[in-house]
Design an enzyme around this catalytic site. Structure first.
Site, mmCIF file in Angstrom:
data_model
loop_
_atom_site.group_PDB
_atom_site.id
_atom_site.type_symbol
_atom_site.label_atom_id
_atom_site.label_comp_id
_atom_site.label_asym_id
_atom_site.label_seq_id
_atom_site.Cartn_x
_atom_site.Cartn_y
_atom_site.Cartn_z
ATOM 1 C CB THR A 112 95.659 21.417 134.785
ATOM 2 O OG1 THR A 112 95.764 22.626 134.238
ATOM 3 C CG2 THR A 112 95.644 21.195 136.446
ATOM 4 C CD GLU B 140 94.897 23.925 124.599
ATOM 5 O OE1 GLU B 140 94.236 24.688 123.837
ATOM 6 O OE2 GLU B 140 95.012 24.173 125.735
ATOM 7 C CG ASP C 71 90.562 23.581 125.859
ATOM 8 O OD1 ASP C 71 91.570 24.446 126.569
ATOM 9 O OD2 ASP C 71 90.301 23.767 124.881
ATOM 10 C CE1 TYR D 74 90.693 36.685 128.561
ATOM 11 C CE2 TYR D 74 90.423 34.590 128.829
ATOM 12 C CZ TYR D 74 90.810 35.553 128.184
ATOM 13 O OH TYR D 74 91.591 35.561 126.976
ATOM 14 C CE LYS E 58 86.797 30.521 138.613
ATOM 15 N NZ LYS E 58 88.178 30.600 138.009
ATOM 16 C CG HIS F 41 83.535 27.804 133.516
ATOM 17 N ND1 HIS F 41 83.910 28.440 134.683
ATOM 18 C CD2 HIS F 41 84.744 27.688 133.024
ATOM 19 C CE1 HIS F 41 84.991 29.029 134.509
ATOM 20 N NE2 HIS F 41 85.730 28.471 133.607
ATOM 21 N NE ARG F 42 88.388 24.981 135.872
ATOM 22 C CZ ARG F 42 88.468 26.299 135.593
ATOM 23 N NH1 ARG F 42 88.359 26.897 136.382
ATOM 24 N NH2 ARG F 42 88.646 26.635 134.308
HETATM 25 P P1 IMP Z 1 92.746 26.519 129.186
HETATM 26 O O1 IMP Z 1 93.124 26.338 127.688
HETATM 27 O O2 IMP Z 1 91.621 25.733 129.447
HETATM 28 O O3 IMP Z 1 93.565 26.534 130.193
HETATM 29 O O4 IMP Z 1 92.153 28.088 129.287
HETATM 30 C C1 IMP Z 1 92.300 29.008 128.358
HETATM 31 C C2 IMP Z 1 92.331 30.466 129.060
HETATM 32 O O5 IMP Z 1 90.976 30.674 129.628
HETATM 33 C C3 IMP Z 1 93.426 30.594 130.073
HETATM 34 O O6 IMP Z 1 94.437 31.089 129.826
HETATM 35 C C4 IMP Z 1 92.647 31.139 131.189
HETATM 36 O O7 IMP Z 1 93.072 32.600 131.014
HETATM 37 C C5 IMP Z 1 91.121 31.287 130.926
HETATM 38 N N1 IMP Z 1 90.262 30.819 131.653
HETATM 39 C C6 IMP Z 1 90.002 29.375 131.750
HETATM 40 N N2 IMP Z 1 89.375 29.089 132.879
HETATM 41 C C7 IMP Z 1 89.090 30.121 133.598
HETATM 42 C C8 IMP Z 1 88.685 30.628 134.869
HETATM 43 O O8 IMP Z 1 87.930 29.801 135.309
HETATM 44 N N3 IMP Z 1 88.730 31.997 135.022
HETATM 45 C C9 IMP Z 1 89.266 32.893 134.207
HETATM 46 N N4 IMP Z 1 89.934 32.561 133.075
HETATM 47 C C10 IMP Z 1 89.918 31.152 132.515
#
Ligand code: IMP
Length: 171
Positions: free
Chosen positions: A6, A35, A61, A139, A159, A164-165
């Site tokens: 990542t 992506e 993702d 976010y 958190k 979710h993670r």
């Molecule tokens: P990604 O494509 O998985 O990297 O995530 C897409 C977007 O979602 C990123 O630009 C982050 O801003 C947002 N995002 C993903 N996971 C989180 C999180 O755990 N907290 C806040 N924002 C997240």
């Protein structure tokens, strides 16, 4: 050794902590992946896993899905974060009573046999009325999980217990 691929250091740090509790050690591979444009996180992760020529690899993702906006920004979460940002989301929800939202994470894991596995984690919550807190990323300052008063950005320990993670990684 499993590598988490990542370009987002925060994601790696969260995953490292969560998996350590399960005695799984991971290493950071600080690279993004290609992506595809798709309607679902699962399709993005499946296509990316196929394009990566490595085993013992985790990718993820994730996205924020807001009910009153029919799931927006969803798979477009990164673009929206980089353009209108949290203030833009708050503006879209101005005078909106339904502030329900969920974060979804889809983890892709290619194991030592080269088998591709997907794991999904969801945390339900709501969008705050203003940004609060400095921890986390993306976010986090506008997301309050169900049953809590604080945003993810106000309490990173909370958190990492509820996210979710964490759910996807534990799967
Ligand atoms: P990604 O494509 O998985 O990297 O995530 C897409 C977007 O979602 C990123 O630009 C982050 O801003 C947002 N995002 C993903 N996971 C989180 C999180 O755990 N907290 C806040 N924002 C997240």
């Amino acid at each position: 050794m499993i590598h988490f691929m990542t370009s987002n250091k925060h994601k790696y740090q969260e995953a490292e902590k969560i998996l350590k509790n399960h005695k799984i050690e991971i290493k950071w591979l600080p690279e993004g992946y290609e992506e595809i444009q798709s309607d679902t996180l699962e399709e993005v992760v499946t296509a990316a896993l196929k394009s990566i020529d490595k085993d013992q690899i985790i990718i993820e993702d994730a996205g924020l899905f807001i009910k009153a906006l029919s799931g927006f920004p969803g798979v477009y979460s990164r673009f929206i974060e980089d353009t209108i940002g949290n203030e833009g989301i708050l503006n879209l929800l101005k005078e909106q009573d339904n502030r329900k939202a969920e974060f979804i994470s889809v983890i892709g894991f290619k194991n030592e046999k080269g088998e591709e596995l997907l794991f999904k984690g969801i945390v339900k919550g709501e969008i705050a009325t203003k940004t609060r807190g400095k921890e986390g990323f993306g976010y986090d300052p506008i997301f309050i999980p169900e049953g809590e008063d604080k945003t993810f950005a106000e309490d990173i320990g909370m958190k990492n217990r509820l996210s979710h993670r964490k759910k996807a990684l534990e799967e």
